[in-house]
Enzyme design. Structure first.
Site, PDB file in Angstrom:
ATOM      1  N   HIS A  85     -14.672  12.113 -29.092  1.00  0.00           N
ATOM      2  CA  HIS A  85     -14.912  13.031 -30.206  1.00  0.00           C
ATOM      3  C   HIS A  85     -16.206  13.826 -29.971  1.00  0.00           C
ATOM      4  CE1 HIS A  85     -14.957  13.936 -34.691  1.00  0.00           C
ATOM      5  NE2 HIS A  85     -16.197  14.230 -34.340  1.00  0.00           N
ATOM      6  N   GLU A  86     -17.275  13.104 -29.630  1.00  0.00           N
ATOM      7  CA  GLU A  86     -18.559  13.765 -29.420  1.00  0.00           C
ATOM      8  C   GLU A  86     -18.545  14.648 -28.179  1.00  0.00           C
ATOM      9  OE1 GLU A  86     -21.025  13.904 -31.473  1.00  0.00           O
ATOM     10  OE2 GLU A  86     -19.930  12.632 -32.853  1.00  0.00           O
ATOM     11  N   HIS A  89     -17.316  18.166 -28.845  1.00  0.00           N
ATOM     12  CA  HIS A  89     -18.331  19.065 -29.384  1.00  0.00           C
ATOM     13  C   HIS A  89     -19.214  19.622 -28.265  1.00  0.00           C
ATOM     14  CE1 HIS A  89     -17.512  18.300 -33.587  1.00  0.00           C
ATOM     15  NE2 HIS A  89     -17.681  17.000 -33.439  1.00  0.00           N
TER      16      HIS A  89
END
Length: 286
Positions: A85-86, A89
């Site tokens: 998820h990170e 980004h």
């Protein structure tokens, strides 16, 4: 277990790749990855919640060794999905030409350490939305793979007796069937329009585009984030003390987790507003 991945990419970068509380574990896609010591709390909660609650209910015939092996594997898989998820980004930020110092995973989620704010509302929107989309994609993929594996293991049992099929599922299938919904919940939760959650950053990008002023948009989005944080705290307290409480009971664990998340979100939103007000005189409209 309720979880969240709150981040505040506008906060001053913390270089934890080699110093501080973060343990540098490597580089992925050109981004340094660090693990904070508090991540052990998440690992413990996930593994314990599964090992003492969920898996014994799903598979009462499993041996303790198998239960804990799958529980630990699920905790590792969950933290890996948080990292993914990170990373999404960070990859989008790098594609937009923004320098990313690294990623630090900690007790309440992860922080993508980005040196500067997005230059336009559009860039903020895509950098924020990709995280929840990634979690939802992982959730759909894991759920589909688990459902396929369950059907392959018990082709005639899934439709006629789904509960019995679940109890008869293998270790890998069980892990996938747990990981899928958890990531779907993770993605949906991060879409909540509470700054600095991803959904709050999406909201800020929209307000920024409408108002043409990033400061105003940040203050509005931060107010929503604070309100949502206090709502989480209230719900968490009710879940924890509203009924019979057991230390490892799912209600108590989820309630305490919501209190922690709410406190973090409210604090982060307040800090974001204070930074914005502190630099209001030099902030430029876009």
């Amino acid at each position: 277990m309720a979880s969240s991945l709150p981040k505040d990419s506008s906060s001053p970068p913390r270089n934890t790749t080699t110093t501080g509380t973060g343990l540098h574990v490597g580089r992925l896609f050109g981004v340094d990855v660090s693990l904070d010591a508090t991540l052990l709390v998440v690992f413990f909660l996930v593994a314990t919640s599964l090992g003492r609650g969920t898996l014994p209910r799903w598979h009462p015939d499993w041996s303790p060794a198998l239960v804990w092996a799958v529980s630990i594997g699920a905790a590792v898989a969950f933290l890996s999905s948080v990292l993914l998820h990170e990373l999404s980004h960070a990859v989008v930020a790098k594609a937009q030409g923004t320098k990313v110092r690294g990623i630090t995973l900690f007790m309440l989620g992860g922080i993508a350490q980005i040196d500067e704010e997005p230059a336009t509302p559009g860039r903020e929107f895509w950098m924020a939305i990709v995280g929840p989309f990634t979690s939802v994609a992982v959730g759909i993929g894991a759920s589909a793979a688990g459902a396929w594996a369950l059907h392959a293991e018990h082709p005639g049992l899934v439709q006629s007796a789904p509960v019995q099929a679940l109890r008869s599922a293998g270790a890998a299938t069980t892990l996938l069937l747990w990981l899928g919904p958890v990531n779907l919940s993770l993605g949906v939760f991060n879409l909540v329009p509470g700054f600095p959650l991803d959904g709050g950053r999406v909201l800020r990008s929209i307000l920024w585009a409408l108002s043409k002023n990033r400061v105003t948009a940040t203050l509005w989005a931060g107010a929503v984030g604070s309100a949502f944080g206090w709502l989480l705290i209230a719900v968490g307290v009710l879940m924890t003390f509203g009924g019979s409480v057991r230390f490892f009971g799912s209600g108590a664990v989820q309630g305490l987790w919501l209190v922690l998340l709410g406190w973090f979100l409210a604090s982060a939103a307040r800090a974001s507003r204070e930074r914005t007000l502190g630099g209001r005189g030099s902030a430029s409209s876009a």
